[in-house]
Design a protein around this motif. Structure first.
Motif, PDB file in Angstrom:
ATOM      1  N   ASP A  56     -73.636   7.381 -27.041  1.00 52.27           N
ATOM      2  CA  ASP A  56     -73.055   7.155 -28.363  1.00 52.27           C
ATOM      3  C   ASP A  56     -74.028   7.492 -29.493  1.00 52.27           C
ATOM      4  N   ILE A  57     -75.048   8.322 -29.213  1.00 49.90           N
ATOM      5  CA  ILE A  57     -75.991   8.709 -30.258  1.00 49.90           C
ATOM      6  C   ILE A  57     -75.235   9.459 -31.349  1.00 49.90           C
ATOM      7  N   ASP A  58     -75.573   9.186 -32.588  1.00 54.71           N
ATOM      8  CA  ASP A  58     -74.924   9.912 -33.684  1.00 54.71           C
ATOM      9  C   ASP A  58     -75.926  10.884 -34.310  1.00 54.71           C
ATOM     10  N   ALA A  59     -75.457  11.688 -35.253  1.00 52.48           N
ATOM     11  CA  ALA A  59     -76.297  12.730 -35.850  1.00 52.48           C
ATOM     12  C   ALA A  59     -77.508  12.138 -36.562  1.00 52.48           C
ATOM     13  N   TRP A  60     -77.328  10.996 -37.216  1.00 50.28           N
ATOM     14  CA  TRP A  60     -78.457  10.380 -37.912  1.00 50.28           C
ATOM     15  C   TRP A  60     -79.525   9.938 -36.917  1.00 50.28           C
ATOM     16  N   GLU A  61     -79.105   9.307 -35.817  1.00 56.16           N
ATOM     17  CA  GLU A  61     -80.059   8.855 -34.802  1.00 56.16           C
ATOM     18  C   GLU A  61     -80.791  10.037 -34.171  1.00 56.16           C
ATOM     19  N   LEU A  62     -80.077  11.130 -33.968  1.00 52.78           N
ATOM     20  CA  LEU A  62     -80.692  12.329 -33.412  1.00 52.78           C
ATOM     21  C   LEU A  62     -81.792  12.836 -34.350  1.00 52.78           C
ATOM     22  N   ARG A  63     -81.464  12.979 -35.634  1.00 47.74           N
ATOM     23  CA  ARG A  63     -82.455  13.459 -36.607  1.00 47.74           C
ATOM     24  C   ARG A  63     -83.614  12.483 -36.750  1.00 47.74           C
ATOM     25  N   LYS A  64     -83.322  11.193 -36.789  1.00 51.24           N
ATOM     26  CA  LYS A  64     -84.362  10.174 -36.917  1.00 51.24           C
ATOM     27  C   LYS A  64     -85.303  10.217 -35.713  1.00 51.24           C
ATOM     28  N   GLY A  65     -84.729  10.318 -34.532  1.00 49.56           N
ATOM     29  CA  GLY A  65     -85.542  10.394 -33.323  1.00 49.56           C
ATOM     30  C   GLY A  65     -86.432  11.624 -33.311  1.00 49.56           C
ATOM     31  N   MET A  66     -85.875  12.773 -33.671  1.00 46.02           N
ATOM     32  CA  MET A  66     -86.684  13.993 -33.678  1.00 46.02           C
ATOM     33  C   MET A  66     -87.764  13.928 -34.756  1.00 46.02           C
ATOM     34  N   ASN A  67     -87.438  13.408 -35.933  1.00 49.36           N
ATOM     35  CA  ASN A  67     -88.455  13.283 -36.985  1.00 49.36           C
ATOM     36  C   ASN A  67     -89.592  12.371 -36.544  1.00 49.36           C
ATOM     37  N   THR A  68     -89.255  11.278 -35.889  1.00 52.94           N
ATOM     38  CA  THR A  68     -90.283  10.365 -35.382  1.00 52.94           C
ATOM     39  C   THR A  68     -91.120  11.047 -34.311  1.00 52.94           C
ATOM     40  N   LEU A  69     -90.461  11.696 -33.382  1.00 50.24           N
ATOM     41  CA  LEU A  69     -91.137  12.361 -32.279  1.00 50.24           C
ATOM     42  C   LEU A  69     -92.062  13.473 -32.769  1.00 50.24           C
ATOM     43  N   ILE A  70     -91.602  14.268 -33.697  1.00 49.69           N
ATOM     44  CA  ILE A  70     -92.405  15.365 -34.235  1.00 49.69           C
ATOM     45  C   ILE A  70     -93.574  14.817 -35.054  1.00 49.69           C
ATOM     46  N   GLY A  71     -93.433  13.614 -35.567  1.00 51.06           N
ATOM     47  CA  GLY A  71     -94.514  12.997 -36.333  1.00 51.06           C
ATOM     48  C   GLY A  71     -95.700  12.570 -35.496  1.00 51.06           C
ATOM     49  N   TYR A  72     -95.510  12.440 -34.184  1.00 50.52           N
ATOM     50  CA  TYR A  72     -96.610  12.075 -33.304  1.00 50.52           C
ATOM     51  C   TYR A  72     -97.559  13.256 -33.138  1.00 50.52           C
ATOM     52  N   ASP A  73     -98.773  12.959 -32.733  1.00 49.00           N
ATOM     53  CA  ASP A  73     -99.787  13.985 -32.517  1.00 49.00           C
ATOM     54  C   ASP A  73     -99.655  14.547 -31.104  1.00 49.00           C
ATOM     55  N   LYS A 105     -91.933  24.840 -32.058  1.00 47.71           N
ATOM     56  CA  LYS A 105     -92.781  26.029 -32.216  1.00 47.71           C
ATOM     57  C   LYS A 105     -93.830  25.776 -33.292  1.00 47.71           C
ATOM     58  N   ASP A 106     -93.403  25.179 -34.393  1.00 48.22           N
ATOM     59  CA  ASP A 106     -94.330  24.850 -35.477  1.00 48.22           C
ATOM     60  C   ASP A 106     -95.354  23.813 -35.025  1.00 48.22           C
ATOM     61  N   LYS A 107     -94.908  22.828 -34.270  1.00 48.95           N
ATOM     62  CA  LYS A 107     -95.784  21.759 -33.793  1.00 48.95           C
ATOM     63  C   LYS A 107     -96.861  22.295 -32.853  1.00 48.95           C
ATOM     64  N   ALA A 108     -96.536  23.318 -32.078  1.00 52.11           N
ATOM     65  CA  ALA A 108     -97.513  23.915 -31.162  1.00 52.11           C
ATOM     66  C   ALA A 108     -98.665  24.551 -31.928  1.00 52.11           C
ATOM     67  N   GLY A 109     -98.426  24.912 -33.169  1.00 52.52           N
ATOM     68  CA  GLY A 109     -99.472  25.432 -34.040  1.00 52.52           C
ATOM     69  C   GLY A 109    -100.185  26.640 -33.467  1.00 52.52           C
ATOM     70  N   PRO A 110    -101.509  26.596 -33.474  1.00 49.01           N
ATOM     71  CA  PRO A 110    -102.277  27.760 -33.040  1.00 49.01           C
ATOM     72  C   PRO A 110    -102.297  27.955 -31.520  1.00 49.01           C
ATOM     73  N   HIS A 111    -101.763  27.016 -30.785  1.00 46.82           N
ATOM     74  CA  HIS A 111    -101.736  27.115 -29.319  1.00 46.82           C
ATOM     75  C   HIS A 111    -100.529  27.959 -28.906  1.00 46.82           C
ATOM     76  N   LYS A 112    -100.703  29.245 -28.961  1.00 47.70           N
ATOM     77  CA  LYS A 112     -99.598  30.194 -28.775  1.00 47.70           C
ATOM     78  C   LYS A 112     -98.969  30.169 -27.390  1.00 47.70           C
ATOM     79  N   GLU A 113     -99.644  29.572 -26.410  1.00 48.34           N
ATOM     80  CA  GLU A 113     -99.100  29.545 -25.053  1.00 48.34           C
ATOM     81  C   GLU A 113     -98.103  28.401 -24.846  1.00 48.34           C
ATOM     82  N   ILE A 114     -98.074  27.422 -25.739  1.00 48.13           N
ATOM     83  CA  ILE A 114     -97.222  26.243 -25.536  1.00 48.13           C
ATOM     84  C   ILE A 114     -95.747  26.568 -25.725  1.00 48.13           C
ATOM     85  N   TYR A 115     -95.399  27.223 -26.822  1.00 47.05           N
ATOM     86  CA  TYR A 115     -93.985  27.492 -27.106  1.00 47.05           C
ATOM     87  C   TYR A 115     -93.332  28.362 -26.022  1.00 47.05           C
TER      88      TYR A 115
END
Length: 142
Positions: A56-73, A105-115
């Motif tokens: 029952d995940i909704d669009a807001w929860e999806l975006r919130k989860g991804m924003n939180t996840l991408i915010g991690y190091d 892809k952006d999060k992988a940054g200079p590590h070109k092998e990750i994406y």
């Protein structure tokens, strides 16, 4: 007991000990912020997979989860991204699916092998769900 715990945390974090003018050992900058158990990588991954697998995940929860996840190091593991892409499919939200791939892809940054590794691991899921990569759509050059 609390002093020993603080001392262990301080020493474990590489902080130095000093002696005051009375010859008593004191700790400098001794703080131990976490009193609970540390989450393992497997527990972290399982928590996020469970989050995105909610039926029952909704669009807001999806975006919130991804924003939180991408915010991690870190760059999320393929199994977390697979669960997030499946959530996008359940919501019929192609734009979010592509944005997830762009963000990773952006999060992988200079590590070109990750994406490329992530795309390789996610390719069966992307094909199954009918999701094209930003490169396949030609929007990676914009």
């Amino acid at each position: 007991s609390a002093e020993k715990t603080t001392r262990k945390c301080s020493i474990a974090r590489g902080q130095r000990e000093d002696h005051n003018k009375f010859g008593l050992q004191t700790l400098l900058a001794s703080r131990c912020y976490s009193h609970g158990m540390q989450e393992t990588d497997e527990e972290f991954d399982a928590r996020w997979v469970t989050y995105f697998n909610k039926q029952d995940i909704d669009a807001w929860e999806l975006r919130k989860g991804m924003n939180t996840l991408i915010g991690y190091d870190l760059v999320p593991e393929p199994k977390i991204l697979e669960a997030a892409l499946r959530a996008c499919r359940r919501l019929n939200d192609l734009a979010s699916a592509i944005r997830i791939l762009e963000a990773v892809k952006d999060k992988a940054g200079p590590h070109k092998e990750i994406y490329p590794y992530l795309i390789q691991e996610l390719k069966p899921t992307l094909d199954e769900l009918g999701i094209s990569t930003p490169e396949e759509l030609g929007i990676d050059k914009v």
